[in-house]
Design an enzyme around this catalytic site. Structure first.
Site, PDB file in Angstrom:
ATOM      1  N   HIS A  15     -12.059 -45.337 -12.222  1.00 18.51           N
ATOM      2  CA  HIS A  15     -12.511 -44.773 -10.946  1.00 18.51           C
ATOM      3  C   HIS A  15     -13.287 -43.488 -11.198  1.00 18.51           C
ATOM      4  CE1 HIS A  15      -9.199 -41.795 -10.874  1.00 18.51           C
ATOM      5  NE2 HIS A  15      -8.532 -42.726 -11.508  1.00 18.51           N
ATOM      6  N   ALA A  16     -13.498 -42.698 -10.169  1.00 18.40           N
ATOM      7  CA  ALA A  16     -14.441 -41.592 -10.269  1.00 18.40           C
ATOM      8  C   ALA A  16     -14.116 -40.605 -11.396  1.00 18.40           C
ATOM      9  CB  ALA A  16     -14.531 -40.870  -8.923  1.00 18.40           C
TER      10      ALA A  16
END
Lengths: 94, 590
Positions: A15-16
């Protein structure tokens, strides 16, 4: 040029934050860095590119490194993947 | 306490928007409107001679945006590690080499204006991220748009006009994480947004900075004018615009009470959870979403006493997705460490399945909980497999809870399924938890009445007080006609709980209460008085329950619960409780 298959180990996937860590690390090396997944090949020094993979936990990626410091880069990048992007460490330190 | 709250009946002149509570607290103040103007993108092609200059405009804008982000990031790193991380990622996005290539190409080859080239390039990536269907990534789109808009504004020489007055309440369209940090620097006291998501980082940041936030307040920017008096109610998720004098007064009181409660609970959180006589009471958290995990540490819960799993199903609209939930369980175990997680098996009614054709005349007395699981073995097995895989990797850290058990055979059948899966795991050489505990929910009177026999098959009991009340008093709690009869503190409910507790204690298995009743401090005293020393509730309720329990000894609470059990009505129960507490307060020892 070096190629290596690797599996995403951290629970939340790429994810980010992990994407950001990966790009940050990759940018320290001169070698070009690409990731192959689902038949795509993306520039792994591009955070937007890495984010569009949305690689989840268990996803299989292939790393491609090409350049003067490719061995060193590969080692560092694999370590980052293996550490699960320090997610567990972060938990502990809280 | 409830009757003091704001009654959402509109007074003359005021306007109410019901949104979603995203960060708790109350803010009362003047409104500032933020960032509500739409960006207008140029469509005029750039002259062939000017393309290099146009590209340089982007480069210059990017430099300023990155500098600005670095500045925000510095503020963030002092207050919030997570926000700092988000802004670092935003800087990387602004400096993304592929993005740069794309923008350069659009300007050079298609003669787009720099703003349009930025817009188109971002749209491409945003669409790709949307296509992944990955919720975590989709929530990040707001951060990506933030960068896009900053770049475009900078290119268009439009300053990021905030117009946010110090100490005001911000009303905006959509929230960007970096905006919240800017707001906090402007000492903004509350925020209401037209849109937003609970998992968006802006929400997380608002929470960590303690700024009350209401999201999905549809139309907020339309009905509010700058300078309007507004109330942001981050507890019930409301925005009141131009409140009437009495509404304002209600909220001022509410705010005061809330502030006191916060200070009080911060103090109590640090105290051990013991009775006056020194007996430890285990207080755990009921959890449903990942975003709630932090509350376990925040409120010092002893792990998760009830992990609900229904939201997966509803969100994903499909059973296949179940397999991917191992990651969620794994995270729950980490969040609860060193304590354990009790996972309740999927507990829904038959109406959630598209392949059911029979309309049940009495769904609450129908195909629900374990009844569904035993008929849908594939669903049951996929869930058990996910849970047991995680339990295998974390032995002793997971317990399974079976919902809606009404007869002994149901728990026996679930045990059989677990045993078969264990054998399979053993055969495959997979790690498994040899001592995986399987408990039953006690939420149907029959289960409470045969608790002694049920205890021979179950490793523990967990009393679900909402359903137990519903089935004991034959009251559908959603039915307004009879809502007065939904009496969770009725002596009949207490009697069934007592019977269950006695059976558990006699057979030497553990018992806990995980229903709403446990979060009521008065009721918690009665439950502890019955010998139930393990309670699970929404984490935010833990401090007030702990506060109550610390005041009394086991013996005192046992006396109280005996009186309550002998009562005839709920009103009598309340009276007994009030008198008892008054009498105890009279003792000079406290």
């Amino acid at each position: 040029m070096l190629m290596k298959k690797i599996v995403v180990k951290n629970a939340a996937g790429l994810h980010a934050r992990p994407s950001s860590m990966l790009v940050q690390l990759a940018s320290k090396f001169k070698s070009e860095f690409h990731i192959h997944m689902y038949g795509y090949r993306i520039n792994a020094k591009s955070i937007l590119g890495v984010m569009t993979l949305a690689a989840e936990c268990g996803a299989e990626l292939e790393l491609e490194l090409d350049g003067p410091d490719e061995k060193k880069a590969m080692k560092a990048i694999i370590e980052l993947f293996d550490s699960g992007f320090n997610e567990m460490q972060k938990e502990k330190s809280r | 306490m409830n009757d003091q709250k704001y009654d959402p009946v509109l007074k003359a002149g005021e306007q109410l928007i019901n949104g979603q509570a995203a960060s708790p607290g109350y803010a009362i103040g003047c409104a500032s409107l933020f960032n509500t103007s739409e960006l207008v993108i140029s469509t005029e092609p750039v002259d062939g001679m000017e393309v290099e200059a146009e590209y340089q405009q982007f480069i210059k804008a990017r430099r300023i945006v990155v500098l600005e982000l670095r500045k925000i990031s510095e503020i963030a790193s002092a207050t919030d590690e997570e926000a700092h991380g988000i802004i670092q990622a935003q800087i990387q996005i602004a400096e993304d080499p592929e993005l740069d290539k794309s923008i350069r190409r659009l300007i050079m080859e298609r003669h787009y204006g720099a703003d349009r080239a930025v817009n188109e390039s971002f749209l491409y990536y945003i669409q790709l991220i949307k296509n992944t269907g990955n919720a975590l990534m989709i929530d990040r789109i707001v951060d990506i748009r933030d960068i896009r808009d900053r770049l475009i504004r900078q290119i268009q020489h439009g300053e990021l006009v905030s117009g946010v007055a110090e100490g005001s309440v911000v009303i905006c369209d959509e929230l960007m994480p970096s905006d919240i940090l800017l707001f906090s620097r402007h000492k903004v006291i509350g925020i209401a947004a037209n849109e937003g998501g609970l998992t968006a980082h802006a929400t997380i940041i608002a929470n960590s900075m303690g700024i009350p936030l209401v999201i999905n307040a549809v139309g907020a920017t339309r009905i509010t004018s700058p300078g309007d008096m507004v109330v942001v109610d981050g507890v019930d998720g409301r925005l009141v615009v131009r409140p009437d004098a009495s509404t304002l007064e209600t909220y001022r009181r509410e705010k005061e009470r809330y502030t006191l409660e916060l200070a009080e609970s911060a103090r109590i959180v640090e105290l051990p959870s013991v009775t006056r006589c020194g007996r430890e009471i285990v207080l755990r958290a009921n959890i449903e979403f990942e975003e709630e995990f932090d509350n376990i540490r925040k409120y010092r819960a002893r792990g998760i006493g009830l992990l609900r799993t229904e939201s997966f199903f509803i969100e994903d609209e499909g059973l296949e997705e179940y397999y991917s939930k191992e990651a969620f369980f794994e995270k729950a175990v980490k969040a609860a460490a060193p304590d354990s997680v009790t996972i309740r098996l999927f507990d829904v009614g038959g109406d959630k399945f598209s392949d059911t054709t029979t309309k049940e005349p009495n769904p609450f007395l129908g195909w629900r909980g374990v009844r569904v699981l035993l008929d849908k073995r594939q669903l049951l097995r996929s869930q058990l497999t996910a849970i047991m895989n995680v339990a295998g990797r974390n032995p002793g850290k997971i317990r399974i809870l079976v919902p809606m058990v009404s007869v002994v055979e149901e728990i026996i059948e679930i045990r059989r399924e677990v045993a078969a899966l264990t054998e399979k795991m053993r055969g495959n050489g997979k790690p498994f938890d040899e001592n995986l505990e399987i408990g039953t929910m006690v939420e149907i009177p029959s289960a409470a009445l045969i608790a002694g026999r049920l205890a021979e098959e179950a490793d523990f009991f967990s009393v679900g007080t909402n359903d137990l009340t519903q089935y004991t008093l034959a009251v559908d709690r959603g039915n307004r006609l009879i809502s007065k009869l939904f009496q969770q503190m009725h002596p009949a409910v207490f009697q069934l709980i007592k019977k269950t507790a006695d059976a558990a204690i006699e057979k030497g298995i553990s018992i806990e209460v995980c229903g709403e009743l446990a979060s009521n401090p008065d009721a918690a005293l009665c439950l502890v008085g019955m010998g139930i020393t393990d309670l699970s509730m929404s984490a935010a309720s833990l401090p007030r329950v702990k506060k109550a329990i610390r005041k009394y000894s086991m013996l005192e609470m046992a006396e109280l619960s005996q009186m309550v059990l002998d009562a005839a009505t709920q009103d009598e129960v309340r009276l007994i409780l009030d008198n008892w507490k008054k009498e105890k307060e009279g003792d000079f020892s406290r």
